[in-house]
Design a protein around this motif. Sequence first.
Motif, short mmCIF file in Angstrom:
data_model
loop_
_atom_site.label_atom_id
_atom_site.label_comp_id
_atom_site.label_asym_id
_atom_site.label_seq_id
_atom_site.Cartn_x
_atom_site.Cartn_y
_atom_site.Cartn_z
N VAL A 37 -6.10 23.35 -7.80
CA VAL A 37 -4.99 22.57 -8.34
C VAL A 37 -4.22 23.40 -9.37
O VAL A 37 -2.98 23.43 -9.36
N ASP A 38 -4.94 24.08 -10.23
CA ASP A 38 -4.30 24.94 -11.24
C ASP A 38 -3.47 26.03 -10.55
O ASP A 38 -2.34 26.33 -10.96
N GLN A 39 -4.05 26.65 -9.52
CA GLN A 39 -3.33 27.68 -8.79
C GLN A 39 -2.05 27.13 -8.18
O GLN A 39 -0.99 27.80 -8.20
N ALA A 40 -2.13 25.92 -7.65
CA ALA A 40 -0.95 25.31 -7.03
C ALA A 40 0.15 25.06 -8.05
O ALA A 40 1.34 25.25 -7.76
N VAL A 41 -0.23 24.66 -9.26
CA VAL A 41 0.76 24.40 -10.30
C VAL A 41 1.45 25.71 -10.70
O VAL A 41 2.69 25.76 -10.81
N VAL A 42 0.67 26.76 -10.93
CA VAL A 42 1.26 28.06 -11.29
C VAL A 42 2.16 28.55 -10.17
O VAL A 42 3.28 29.06 -10.41
N SER A 43 1.71 28.41 -8.93
CA SER A 43 2.50 28.85 -7.78
C SER A 43 3.81 28.07 -7.67
O SER A 43 4.87 28.65 -7.39
N ALA A 44 3.75 26.75 -7.90
CA ALA A 44 4.96 25.94 -7.83
C ALA A 44 5.96 26.35 -8.91
O ALA A 44 7.17 26.46 -8.65
N PHE A 45 5.46 26.55 -10.13
CA PHE A 45 6.32 27.00 -11.22
C PHE A 45 6.98 28.33 -10.88
O PHE A 45 8.20 28.49 -11.02
N ALA A 46 6.19 29.30 -10.41
CA ALA A 46 6.73 30.61 -10.07
C ALA A 46 7.75 30.50 -8.94
O ALA A 46 8.79 31.18 -8.95
N GLY A 47 7.47 29.63 -7.97
CA GLY A 47 8.41 29.45 -6.88
C GLY A 47 9.74 28.90 -7.34
O GLY A 47 10.81 29.31 -6.84
N LEU A 48 9.71 27.99 -8.30
CA LEU A 48 10.95 27.45 -8.85
C LEU A 48 11.74 28.51 -9.60
O LEU A 48 12.96 28.61 -9.47
N VAL A 49 11.02 29.32 -10.41
CA VAL A 49 11.70 30.40 -11.14
C VAL A 49 12.29 31.41 -10.16
O VAL A 49 13.42 31.90 -10.34
N ALA A 50 11.53 31.75 -9.11
CA ALA A 50 11.96 32.78 -8.16
C ALA A 50 13.22 32.37 -7.41
O ALA A 50 13.93 33.24 -6.88
N ARG A 51 13.52 31.07 -7.36
CA ARG A 51 14.74 30.63 -6.69
C ARG A 51 15.99 30.94 -7.50
O ARG A 51 17.10 30.93 -6.97
#
Length: 223
Positions: A37-51
């Motif tokens: 779950v923690d990994q998914a949150v970090v990944s989602a945040f990074a994905g939003l920034v990367a856009r």
Amino acid sequence: MAVMDACDFLDTTRDGYDRTAASYAERFHDHLDDKPVDQAVVSAFAGLVARGVNKRVLDVGCGTGATTAMLAGQGVDPLGVDLSPNMIAHARRLNPDLHFAVGSMLGLDAADGSVGGVCAWYSIIHVPDEHLTEVFAEFHRVLVPEGLLLLAFQVGDQPRILTEAFGEEVALTFARRQPQSVAHLLGESGFRVYAEVVRQPDDDGLESTPQAYLIARRTEGGD
């Protein structure tokens, strides 16, 4: 509860992690490996920034660089920042290809509107309530308009106080907060909450409270 001067909590936090950095690195550097779950949150945040156009991320309170490394693998350009020089030394040792710097979340070495994201992964937990708006103001300052902020913290109403860790004498206070209270303060500080996740404590002997994760956007043009 007496109001704590900024220098007081910064000094005690720095000292506590400087004293325990080696043991902390050995025990907790891989703590995200079994937390999907923690990994998914970090990944989602990074994905939003990367856009966005600006992919620079400040990982504030980076510790040994576990989240910094995860962010680097998700298409953003992170800089790990931590108050403790000893923690930064271990971060550099464990992540030789990444960039780290000693610094304080109350005075980040970054220009106004210069980063696309700020990650504060279990680092506002050491900030007393009376200084939290100062921290959010600093995050707001360095973020581009619509830039993203990730906060992770323990849920609760009473702080946890440690006087000993890994056999060392420390004076560390871990503030536990309610997500709605943090979200309200973010709103007053020029952010709007985009996503909220709360999970129950894992049965690993390390967690005793629910864990909260908030992703917020810096309000367009707000100061």
